[in-house]
Design an enzyme around this catalytic site. Sequence first.
Site, mmCIF file in Angstrom:
data_model
loop_
_atom_site.group_PDB
_atom_site.id
_atom_site.type_symbol
_atom_site.label_atom_id
_atom_site.label_comp_id
_atom_site.label_asym_id
_atom_site.label_seq_id
_atom_site.Cartn_x
_atom_site.Cartn_y
_atom_site.Cartn_z
ATOM 1 N N CYS A 111 -23.735 94.168 75.982
ATOM 2 C CA CYS A 111 -23.690 95.308 76.931
ATOM 3 C C CYS A 111 -23.196 96.541 76.355
ATOM 4 O O CYS A 111 -23.336 97.833 76.958
ATOM 5 C CB CYS A 111 -22.859 94.800 78.109
ATOM 6 S SG CYS A 111 -23.445 93.430 79.110
ATOM 7 N N HIS A 170 -20.296 100.909 82.390
ATOM 8 C CA HIS A 170 -21.112 99.871 82.609
ATOM 9 C C HIS A 170 -21.117 99.403 83.821
ATOM 10 O O HIS A 170 -20.024 99.146 84.641
ATOM 11 C CB HIS A 170 -20.696 98.842 81.383
ATOM 12 C CG HIS A 170 -21.530 97.443 81.419
ATOM 13 N ND1 HIS A 170 -23.016 97.707 81.581
ATOM 14 C CD2 HIS A 170 -21.331 96.200 81.470
ATOM 15 C CE1 HIS A 170 -23.524 96.422 81.626
ATOM 16 N NE2 HIS A 170 -22.180 95.502 81.451
ATOM 17 N N ASN A 197 -26.426 94.040 87.132
ATOM 18 C CA ASN A 197 -26.067 94.195 85.543
ATOM 19 C C ASN A 197 -27.153 94.158 84.471
ATOM 20 O O ASN A 197 -27.667 93.037 84.376
ATOM 21 C CB ASN A 197 -24.869 93.386 85.197
ATOM 22 C CG ASN A 197 -24.416 93.330 83.716
ATOM 23 O OD1 ASN A 197 -25.027 94.057 82.632
ATOM 24 N ND2 ASN A 197 -23.506 92.558 83.469
HETATM 25 N N1 ACO Z 1 -22.378 82.614 95.873
HETATM 26 C C1 ACO Z 1 -21.426 81.818 96.562
HETATM 27 N N2 ACO Z 1 -20.085 81.079 95.853
HETATM 28 C C2 ACO Z 1 -20.423 81.534 94.638
HETATM 29 C C3 ACO Z 1 -21.139 82.221 93.897
HETATM 30 C C4 ACO Z 1 -22.338 82.721 94.513
HETATM 31 N N3 ACO Z 1 -23.072 83.478 93.912
HETATM 32 N N4 ACO Z 1 -20.882 82.312 92.530
HETATM 33 C C5 ACO Z 1 -19.419 81.665 92.513
HETATM 34 N N5 ACO Z 1 -19.461 81.149 93.652
HETATM 35 C C6 ACO Z 1 -18.098 80.369 94.081
HETATM 36 C C7 ACO Z 1 -17.546 79.681 93.017
HETATM 37 O O1 ACO Z 1 -18.062 78.222 92.986
HETATM 38 C C8 ACO Z 1 -16.108 79.627 93.835
HETATM 39 O O2 ACO Z 1 -15.930 78.558 94.554
HETATM 40 P P1 ACO Z 1 -14.653 77.297 94.688
HETATM 41 O O3 ACO Z 1 -13.480 78.311 95.011
HETATM 42 O O4 ACO Z 1 -15.149 76.402 95.830
HETATM 43 O O5 ACO Z 1 -14.556 76.768 93.193
HETATM 44 C C9 ACO Z 1 -15.874 80.748 94.467
HETATM 45 O O6 ACO Z 1 -17.120 81.295 94.578
HETATM 46 C C10 ACO Z 1 -14.854 81.680 93.563
HETATM 47 O O7 ACO Z 1 -15.439 81.960 92.382
HETATM 48 P P2 ACO Z 1 -14.875 82.893 91.207
HETATM 49 O O8 ACO Z 1 -15.413 82.894 89.809
HETATM 50 O O9 ACO Z 1 -13.498 82.865 91.250
HETATM 51 O O10 ACO Z 1 -15.161 84.331 91.680
HETATM 52 P P3 ACO Z 1 -14.786 85.866 91.530
HETATM 53 O O11 ACO Z 1 -14.181 86.427 92.502
HETATM 54 O O12 ACO Z 1 -14.001 85.597 90.123
HETATM 55 O O13 ACO Z 1 -16.240 86.497 91.064
HETATM 56 C C11 ACO Z 1 -17.700 87.089 89.400
HETATM 57 C C12 ACO Z 1 -17.125 86.046 90.284
HETATM 58 C C13 ACO Z 1 -18.383 88.157 90.365
HETATM 59 C C14 ACO Z 1 -18.649 86.536 88.232
HETATM 60 C C15 ACO Z 1 -16.445 88.054 88.877
HETATM 61 O O14 ACO Z 1 -15.486 87.059 88.017
HETATM 62 C C16 ACO Z 1 -17.028 88.865 87.773
HETATM 63 O O15 ACO Z 1 -17.478 90.212 88.181
HETATM 64 N N6 ACO Z 1 -16.705 88.841 86.567
HETATM 65 C C17 ACO Z 1 -17.249 89.680 85.432
HETATM 66 C C18 ACO Z 1 -18.588 89.632 85.280
HETATM 67 C C19 ACO Z 1 -19.059 90.589 84.016
HETATM 68 O O16 ACO Z 1 -18.575 91.929 84.369
HETATM 69 N N7 ACO Z 1 -19.750 90.230 83.284
HETATM 70 C C20 ACO Z 1 -20.254 91.289 82.443
HETATM 71 C C21 ACO Z 1 -20.811 90.791 81.118
HETATM 72 S S1 ACO Z 1 -22.297 90.280 81.261
HETATM 73 C C22 ACO Z 1 -22.971 90.510 79.916
HETATM 74 O O17 ACO Z 1 -22.384 90.909 78.807
HETATM 75 C C23 ACO Z 1 -24.356 90.252 79.630
#
Ligand code: ACO
Length: 319
Positions: free
Chosen positions: A110, A244, A274
Amino acid sequence: MSFSILGTGRAVPEYVVSNDKLSTMVETNDEWIRTRTGIHNRRIITTETMTDLCVTAANQALDDAGITAKDLDLIICATMKGMYITPSEACVIQKEIGATCPAFDLNAACSGFIYSLDVADGFFARGKIKHALVIAFDNLSNMTDWTDRSTCVLFGDGGGAVVLGEGDGLKSIHLTANGNTDVLYAPRGELTSPFDTHKGEKPVLHMVGQEVYKFAVTNMVRGIRKVVKAAGLEQKEITHMIPHQANIRIIDAAAAKLDIPRENYVVNVGEYGNTSAGSIPIALDEMNKQGKLKKGDYIAMCAFGAGLTTGSCVIQWDK
Ligand code: ACO
C-alpha cells in the site's frame, strides 16, 4: 532539482459491490462493515483488465500534464502483482501508451505510490530525467480470499497516476520498512519446480487486523509529524491531508493525535474500500479534477502496508 506534479489521472472498474452484496457471500452485514471500516461500496474488476485501467489513468495524467508518452523518460508502476510475473506491468503499460523510456515495477504494497515518488525523486536529482510517469494500481480482488469475511469486506480495485516534471513541488519524503511477514502477507502461490520440496500456498492476503490497525495509527502520526517538520511547516499549514484509505477508524484515530484541521482530510474509503497503492493517487486525482487544489497548497500524504512499510511526504501543488 526535484519534481512537481504536472498531471493526474485515475481509473476504477465499473462494477460496484455493496456491503449488502457481500452479505450474500459471507456471514457479514452492512452495519458491521460501515461501523468497523467506514466502507459502503467497492469497485471490482469484471470485464476490464488491470492494464486497461492503468492505461486509462496514465493517459489522463499525460493529458492533464500536456505532454505525450514520447516525452516520458521513466515509468514506474507501483503494484504487488501485475498482469504477468514478467514483463513488469510498467512495460505492459509502456507498450499500450507508446512510450520508449525505461520502465519497471515497484512493490511496497500500500506504500508503493509514495515509495515510487521517492525513487523518481532520485532520478530527477541525478539529472537523468525530465518527465516521469508513476502509476499505482493493485488488483486486490484477485488476491482476496472471498470466503474470509475478515478481509474480503475491506478491499477494492482501482488506481491512479501522476506525471512528474522538474520542479520544487516535493518538500519532504520519508520511507520506512520493518521486515514483518506475520501480520500482513500473501504467499506467492503455486510452485512449478518438481525439485522444490516446499508446498505452494493459495496467493491470497492474510491479515492480523488489530496488529495492522495499531501499526497504521502509530506510524501515520509518526510519519506525518516527521515530514511536516522536515518541510519547515506547522501541521495547521497543511491544506490537504491524503491518508491511505484503509479504514475510517484508522484515519480518525490518527487525526485525533495530529494538529491538521479535521476538515482538511481527504476521505473516499466509503466508495472504494482499500485499493492499496492506488488509494492516494485516486484521491489526489479526484481533488484535482474537482478543482479543489490551488497553486501553493501543501498536500501531506501518508501510506502504510505490508512489509510492514510506510511512506509519508509533503508536496506543494504548483500547477
Ligand atoms: N462481518 C461480521 N463480523 C466480522 C467480520 C465481518 N466482515 N469480520 C470479522 N468479524 C468478527 C470477528 O470474527 C470477531 O468476532 P468474535 O468477537 O466473535 O471473534 C469480531 O468481528 C471482531 O473482530 P476484530 O478483528 O476484533 O474486529 P476489529 O474491530 O479489529 O476490526 C478490522 C477488524 C476492520 C480488520 C480492523 O482490525 C482493521 O481495520 N485493521 C486494519 C486493516 C488495514 O488497515 N489493513 C491495511 C493494510 S491492507 C494491505 O496492505 C493490502
